[in-house]
Design an enzyme around this catalytic site. Structure first.
Site, PDB file in Angstrom:
ATOM      1  N   ARG A 223       0.854  -1.182   0.000  1.00 48.76           N
ATOM      2  CA  ARG A 223       0.000   0.000   0.000  1.00 48.76           C
ATOM      3  C   ARG A 223       0.895   1.239   0.000  1.00 48.76           C
ATOM      4  O   ARG A 223       2.028   1.205   0.508  1.00 48.76           O
ATOM      5  CB  ARG A 223      -0.920   0.027   1.226  1.00 48.76           C
ATOM      6  N   HIS A 271      -1.839   1.183  -9.410  1.00 43.54           N
ATOM      7  CA  HIS A 271      -2.450   0.192  -8.513  1.00 43.54           C
ATOM      8  C   HIS A 271      -3.153  -0.912  -9.327  1.00 43.54           C
ATOM      9  O   HIS A 271      -4.334  -1.213  -9.089  1.00 43.54           O
ATOM     10  CB  HIS A 271      -3.448   0.877  -7.567  1.00 43.54           C
TER      11      HIS A 271
END
Length: 308
Positions: A223, A271
Site C-alpha cells: 500500500r 495500482h
C-alpha cells in the site's frame, strides 16, 4: 434475506449475473438499491457505508472485494460481525505476474537500457546470473509465498520476513523485528507485500531502506501508506538505492507536481498489480456463504486484533 454489493459497478454487473445463475436465492442487490435494509444479511464492499450499523442492522458478514481490508474502518463495523478479505486465484495470479516482471526488469537492467535508448546509446551490459541476485519479500502471507514460489523457479536467492515465524520451502525465512536488519542486509531487491496496519504504516522509511545494501532497489506492491516517499527520493538521489517500482502511492493518484512522477529511476503504475476477477471472486464468496450457514470457518476471515 439479501446480499448487497457496494463496489465497482462494472464488476458488480458481472457479480449480479453470476449470482442470478448460481445463487438466485441469495437476493443479490447492488448499491444504492438496498431494498429493505432489514433484509440485508451479507455485504460485499470496497468501503462499507459509515453508518453500517444503522443502515444495515441485521448484517451478519462483511466481505472485502479486495485482498486487503486497510480501507475499512473496523471501528464502524460491529464487533460481532465477521470481516472477510478476498482470497481468490485472480488476485494471486495477477500479483505473481506483476512482481515477476518487476524483478526481471531490475535483474535485466531495463532501467539502464531505457536511459541508453533515450541517449541513442548501444552498450551491452554484463548479464548477472539470477542466482547472484538476492530477493527479499516483506510479508509471508498468501501473496508473498506465491511470489517467492515463482521467483525461485528463475533461480533467485530468495528470502522472506514476517512478524511471526513461517516456513516456506526453498526460502530463507526471517521472523520478528530483531531479525529485520539481517534480512535487509542480504536483500538486493526488496518487495513489500505487508498488510497495512498501524504498525506497518510508514515502515519503508529512511531507517529501514538504509539497511539495504548500496545499489538495492524497491518494489512496493503493498500500500502507498507503507512508504515514506520523500525518504525514498532522498535515497535514490544519494545513490544508496538504484531504482524503485511502485504500484501504489499515497495519495492515489499522486498530484501531478509530485517529484516521483519525473524521477528517472522510478516507475509508477496505477495500482494494477492484481485485482479480483468477478468469476472466481463470486465462487469464493458463495463458498464462504455456505461455510457461514454451516457454522464452518470462512476462508479469509480476519483477526481483528491483528488488523488483517
Amino acid at each position: 434475506m439479501s446480499f448487497l454489493y457496494k463496489a465497482d459497478p462494472a464488476r458488480g454487473a458481472v457479480w449480479a449475473r453470476l449470482f442470478a445463475e448460481r445463487a438466485p436465492e441469495a437476493g443479490f442487490r447492488m448499491w444504492p438499491d438496498v431494498g429493505d435494509a432489514r433484509d440485508v444479511r451479507y455485504l460485499a464492499a470496497w468501503k462499507p457505508p459509515e453508518d453500517l450499523h444503522l443502515l444495515l442492522p441485521n448484517v451478519e458478514v462483511v466481505f472485502s472485494t479486495g485482498a486487503g481490508i486497510d480501507q475499512f474502518d473496523l471501528s464502524l463495523i460491529p464487533a460481532h460481525v465477521p470481516v472477510v478479505r478476498m482470497v481468490e486465484p485472480g488476485i494471486i495470479e495477477g500479483m505473481v505476474e506483476y512482481v515477476t516482471q518487476a524483478v526481471l526488469t531490475l535483474h535485466r537492467d531495463i532501467f539502464a537500457y531505457a536511459r541508453q535508448q533515450a541517449a541513442r546509446e548501444w552498450t551491452e551490459l554484463t548479464v548477472v546470473p539470477a542466482g547472484e541476485r538476492r530477493v527479499g519479500v516483506l510479508g509471508l502471507g498468501m501473496l508473498g509465498q506465491a511470489v517467492l514460489g515463482e521467483l525461485r523457479r528463475f533461480g533467485f536467492d530468495c528470502a522472506g520476513w514476517s512478524r511471526t515465524p513461517r516456513e516456506v520451502e526453498g526460502v530463507n525465512c526471517y521472523a520478528g523485528y530483531a531479525s529485520l536488519n539481517a534480512f535487509l542486509a542480504r536483500t538486493d531487491y526488496l518487495i513489500c507485500l505487508l498488510p497495512l496496519t498501524a504498525t506497518t504504516r510508514g515502515i519503508l522509511d529512511k531507517r529501514l531502506l538504509s539497511g539495504l545494501p548500496r545499489g538495492a532497489s524497491l518494489i512496493n506492491v503493498g500500500r502507498g501508506g507503507h512508504l515514506n516517499q520523500y525518504d525514498l527520493l532522498a535515497l535514490l538521489d544519494s545513490g544508496h538505492l538504484a531504482n524503485a517500482i511502485l504500484d501504489v502511492t499515497d495519495p492515489e493518484p499522486l498530484p501531478a507536481s509530485h517529484p516521483l512522477w519525473a524521477h528517472p529511476n522510478v516507475r509508477i503504475t496505477p495500482h494494477i498489480a492484481s485485482a479480483t476477477r468477478p468469476e472466481t471472486a463470486v465462487e469464493v464468496v458463495l463458498d464462504n456463504l455456505r461455510r457461514h450457514r454451516d457454522g464452518l470457518p470462512m476462508i479469509g476471515q480476519i483477526d481483528r486484533s491483528q488488523g488483517y
